[in-house]
Design an enzyme around this catalytic site. Structure first.
Site, PDB file in Angstrom:
ATOM      1  N   GLY A  50       0.790  -1.210   0.000  1.00  0.00           N
ATOM      2  CA  GLY A  50       0.000   0.000   0.000  1.00  0.00           C
ATOM      3  C   GLY A  50       0.823   1.262   0.000  1.00  0.00           C
ATOM      4  CB  SER A  78      -7.575  -8.758  -0.184  1.00  0.00           C
ATOM      5  OG  SER A  78      -6.307  -9.348   0.062  1.00  0.00           O
ATOM      6  CG  LEU A  80      -6.070  -5.973  -6.913  1.00  0.00           C
ATOM      7  CD1 LEU A  80      -6.927  -6.507  -8.049  1.00  0.00           C
ATOM      8  CD2 LEU A  80      -4.657  -5.672  -7.398  1.00  0.00           C
ATOM      9  CE  LYS A  95       1.527  -7.871  -2.567  1.00  0.00           C
ATOM     10  NZ  LYS A  95       1.269  -7.289  -1.228  1.00  0.00           N
ATOM     11  CG  ASP A 139       2.375  -5.239   7.218  1.00  0.00           C
ATOM     12  OD1 ASP A 139       3.414  -5.933   7.323  1.00  0.00           O
ATOM     13  OD2 ASP A 139       1.291  -5.704   6.816  1.00  0.00           O
ATOM     14  CG  ASN A 140       6.814  -7.176   9.863  1.00  0.00           C
ATOM     15  OD1 ASN A 140       7.913  -7.418  10.366  1.00  0.00           O
ATOM     16  ND2 ASN A 140       6.609  -7.258   8.548  1.00  0.00           N
ATOM     17  CB  CYS A 200      -3.586  -3.031   6.611  1.00  0.00           C
ATOM     18  SG  CYS A 200      -2.646  -1.491   6.736  1.00  0.00           S
ATOM     19  CB  CYS A 368      -4.253  -2.380  26.665  1.00  0.00           C
ATOM     20  SG  CYS A 368      -2.682  -3.180  27.030  1.00  0.00           S
TER      21      CYS A 368
END
Length: 410
Positions: A50, A78, A80, A95, A139-140, A200, A368
């Site tokens: 993304g 998912s 796109l 990718k 993303d990690n 995400c 939490c």
């Protein structure tokens, strides 16, 4: 303000380059020399998702001479809605290779190298060593720390971005930057546990937020290469897509005070900049200058579930006064909550709305899921004027196991 360009200029521009980049060369801050620097630059993009999609297309269009793409995944349907570099024709393709083909087709004047591989401790130094700048759109935290630490070891600038839901963060770390440089741990002193760090896939993301954050990451990269503008050293740029705002949060190398923000002062930070939506955000302190605590007996760093149960009983009897604050997301609270607590999601800790629930003079207990987010939130509040704040060790998961086993766990 101008800064030293990162890349030396390459050969004189060809006629094809002059024609293609004419509107960019006409910018005083870029010019012929700046475009030659771009043509000579080598940028490594880690993650072609993304954030990688807008970064890659912007850098290729700007004429960055060599772009490397590191990604081990394949294109899924998912992806796109936000990974706009791909189309239906790319489904199931690797990718890195699919993205490289798109960039080559868009700009045949540049070189694109596809590294269809997972970034590991065994290959990270070799991959990064061949490039001038590292741009990270992963993303990690495991991969982020790996990429950042390798970039720091090799003295490469590291442009970082993160998105989740409607929010985004952008900054640039560089150990050779101004004021002694900055590192990832200056902004995020420790890594959230895997069970606390949302992605995400779990929480969702608006595709256009990726585009906005990716565009800023690309701009940071171009600024570093050419030497114009003021890079985001010691400044975290925060996008809140819901209220359409960009705000700035200063930070500094460990042991030094953050520089004053160049942006107009804000009385609160947007929902985005707060702690991790990918739990990372939760470690961001939202005020430039921490407020020192008042003298007195310091609150304990944490309390146990048994101790909290006792305090709740005392509060019901009128012999204790405190605010129990659930800093999880609303969907988590819908599953299970501790009776007598108030919901203030991590992202809203320092907002005006949160002040209606808890004030700096209050005794505050945070909780939490497992205690990771609340531990960070405790530090945020203490640095911003709260003097009596603690958190529940083990979070609500420990509470349910020890105090209310009939309640659900997740």
């Amino acid at each position: 303000m101008p800064h030293v360009p990162l890349v030396s200029p390459g050969p004189p521009l060809t006629a094809a380059q002059r024609q293609r980049y004419a509107r960019q060369v006409s910018l005083e801050q870029v010019g012929d020399l700046g475009q030659r620097r771009l043509a000579a630059a080598r940028v490594l993009m880690i993650g072609a998702g993304g954030l990688g999609s807008p970064v890659l297309t912007a850098l290729a269009a700007a004429g960055v001479g060599t772009i490397g793409i590191v990604d081990s995944d394949s294109v899924e349907v998912s992806n796109l809605h936000r990974q706009t570099i791909y189309s239906m024709a790319d489904l199931a393709r690797p990718k890195a290779e699919a993205a490289a083909d798109v960039l080559r087709a868009h700009n045949p004047l540049i070189e694109v190298v596809a590294h269809q591989t997972r970034l590991t401790a065994a290959n990270v130094l070799a991959l990064i060593a061949d490039y001038d700048i590292v741009v990270d759109g992963t993303d990690n935290f495991a991969t982020r720390h790996l990429a950042h630490d390798a970039a720091a070891l090799l003295h490469k600038p590291y442009v970082w971005g993160s998105v989740l839901r409607f929010d985004g963060l952008v900054t640039t770390f560089w150990v050779d930057g101004p004021a002694g440089g900055t590192r990832l741990e200056d902004l995020f002193p420790s890594t959230p546990g895997a069970d606390e760090a949302e992605t995400c896939a779990m929480a969702g993301v608006l595709g256009s937020v990726c585009a906005g954050v990716g565009a800023m990451m690309a701009t940071e990269t171009l600024k570093l290469i050419v030497g114009f503008g003021d890079p985001l050293f010691g400044r975290l740029l925060v996008l809140d897509g819901l209220d359409s705002s960009w705000r700035e949060v200063p930070y500094a190398a460990a042991g030094s005070a953050p520089a004053a923000s160049a942006a107009p002062a804000a009385d609160h930070e947007p929902a985005a900049a707060a702690p991790p939506r990918d739990t990372s955000h939760s470690q961001v302190h939202t005020h430039p200058i921490p407020v020192p605590p008042s003298p007195g007996t310091p609150a304990p760093d944490e309390i146990t579930s048994a101790e909290l149960a006792g305090l709740l009983a005392e509060r019901r009897a009128g012999s204790a006064d405190f605010v129990l604050v659930d800093i999880r997301e609303p969907w988590e609270r819908d599953i299970v909550a501790i009776d007598g607590s108030a919901l203030v999601p991590m992202a809203q800790l320092l907002t005006d709305e949160a002040s209606t629930v808890m004030e700096p003079a209050d005794r505050v207990i945070l909780y939490c899921h497992h205690g990771t987010r609340s531990e960070y939130a405790r530090g945020v509040l203490r640095d911003n004027g709260w003097t009596d704040v603690t958190h529940l060790a083990g979070g609500i998961d420990d509470w349910v196991r020890r105090i209310e086993p009939a309640k659900p766990r997740y």
